[in-house]
Enzyme design. Sequence first.
Site, short mmCIF file in Angstrom:
data_model
loop_
_atom_site.label_atom_id
_atom_site.label_comp_id
_atom_site.label_asym_id
_atom_site.label_seq_id
_atom_site.Cartn_x
_atom_site.Cartn_y
_atom_site.Cartn_z
N HIS A 186 0.37 4.70 4.32
CA HIS A 186 -0.32 5.32 3.19
C HIS A 186 0.14 6.76 2.97
O HIS A 186 0.55 7.14 1.88
CB HIS A 186 -1.83 5.28 3.40
N SER A 222 0.82 -1.22 0.00
CA SER A 222 0.00 0.00 0.00
C SER A 222 0.85 1.26 0.00
O SER A 222 0.53 2.24 -0.69
CB SER A 222 -0.94 0.00 1.21
#
Length: 510
Positions: free
Chosen positions: A344, A293
């Site tokens: 993220h 991610s």
Amino acid sequence: MFIEQDFYFWKVTHDLVLNQGCEVLHINTEHKEAWLEYSGKWKNHVIRIKYKQINWRNELKRDLQVTYQQLKQNRQIYRGGNVILHTIYVSEFPPVEEWENVVSEMNEDKKLNVHLYYFSDENKDKERKRFYEALRLDEPVLEQRISHNEMEAMIPYLKQQIVSSHRKKQQEVQSLFQFGKPQMTYILLAVNILLFMFVESQGSTTSVSTLIEFGAKYNPAIMEGEWWRIGSSMFLHIGLLHLLMNMLALYYIGIAVERIYGTWRFSVIYLLAGIFGGVASFMLNPHVAAGASGAIFGLFGALLYFGVRHRQLFFKTMGWNLIFVIALNIAFGIMVPQVDNGAHMGGLIGGFIASAGFNLPKRNDKWLQGIALTGYIVILGTMAFIGSEGLFNDGERMGQVQQTQDLNESGDYTQVVSITSEALADPGRYEAELRFNRSYAYNQLSKPEKAIEDLKKVVELSPDMGEAHYNLALLYQQKGEKNKAIEHARTAADLRPENQDFQELTEDLQ
């Protein structure tokens, strides 16, 4: 004669395209109509210039309304700022009736500004000056003292230059999105999928112990020197759904970024973004973590950097959609506690900085690139230092809580006792969780007294932990101390009235 207006139409259009930097959106050489766009100071000016004789006010109004509706229907083309429509008519005579206030009557959409200019022979100099001042452009000198034969000879040349400029810009735009071929994207997809299958064959990819064994981000191990986990965790995934979601995103975003940046820049940005996101996770997130991610968010950052360097093109193509997807993912991360927001956001920022450091193809801004790469190193080092000091997350102890919980589920109780006993020398804010896990292990190892001792300390530290009261009630029941068992069973039932097991134990004891 019409040749003068024809020549004037092409001369003005030629100046706007070749000298003033306007972009051709559409041009019809047969009907002598051009749609142009000019961007300045976060405002998009859309210019429609038309060679057409209009005689009546209502005819002008109808034509403006059609133009206005065309702009509204295609407004997605002009994203990225306030849109101002400039409509220019080139003709020999102005309309017979008064025409100056037509725009104010038909301009019903407050989001769009509409301006009208009428380049008739008698007032074209005045109207041209008004138009160029509105766009803050330098007004050109359009020489008209040439013969009709010269005008007629120059018109094909003007057309050819405008069309050639339009085609050249189209090719330049196309080349921006087709610089590289998506090779590394497919390699990364294969590596992630194959590693997932291998880890799954060795143990469950949802098992914390298995993830730690194969290189997940585990703060206690990183603090002991296993920094390689920042990189290896990028290629591990927690369960099939996690893998599928990340690989789907990598497929679509990766192909787009690799086409824009080329294979080697894409590879470096992906790796540096993943590392940046991993270190940010180490600094902010105490849990065991894995997944691509952070690197994938770095690819979002690369597209945002592209948008900074090509703002107008960015908003015409992917701009608002990309911003919406990023905002949606951030909102999802805030609402769902299990999402690693540190990875993220770190990946997004790291990808943007790495993209600035290695820049877009065929661009060479050494000063900017040097600042970006220096900033990347400084910020990365700062995050690593903060993470190693445990200023934000006490990551080592939280990681041990996760690990011992997983070990209890797998039945390795002796290892649980060993890890928790060592951690309890300096437990930080996770003493209750560590003791709870150790109490379970002690009970499974047939050491109920030690289990009770740990649980008594747990309910002292965290009196609202219903599971601790429930386990104490069971242990006191086994010892025959019914009153103590009832007391803790009632407390557990009061804390967790929805738990059927807690309610049934209370009823049985009473």
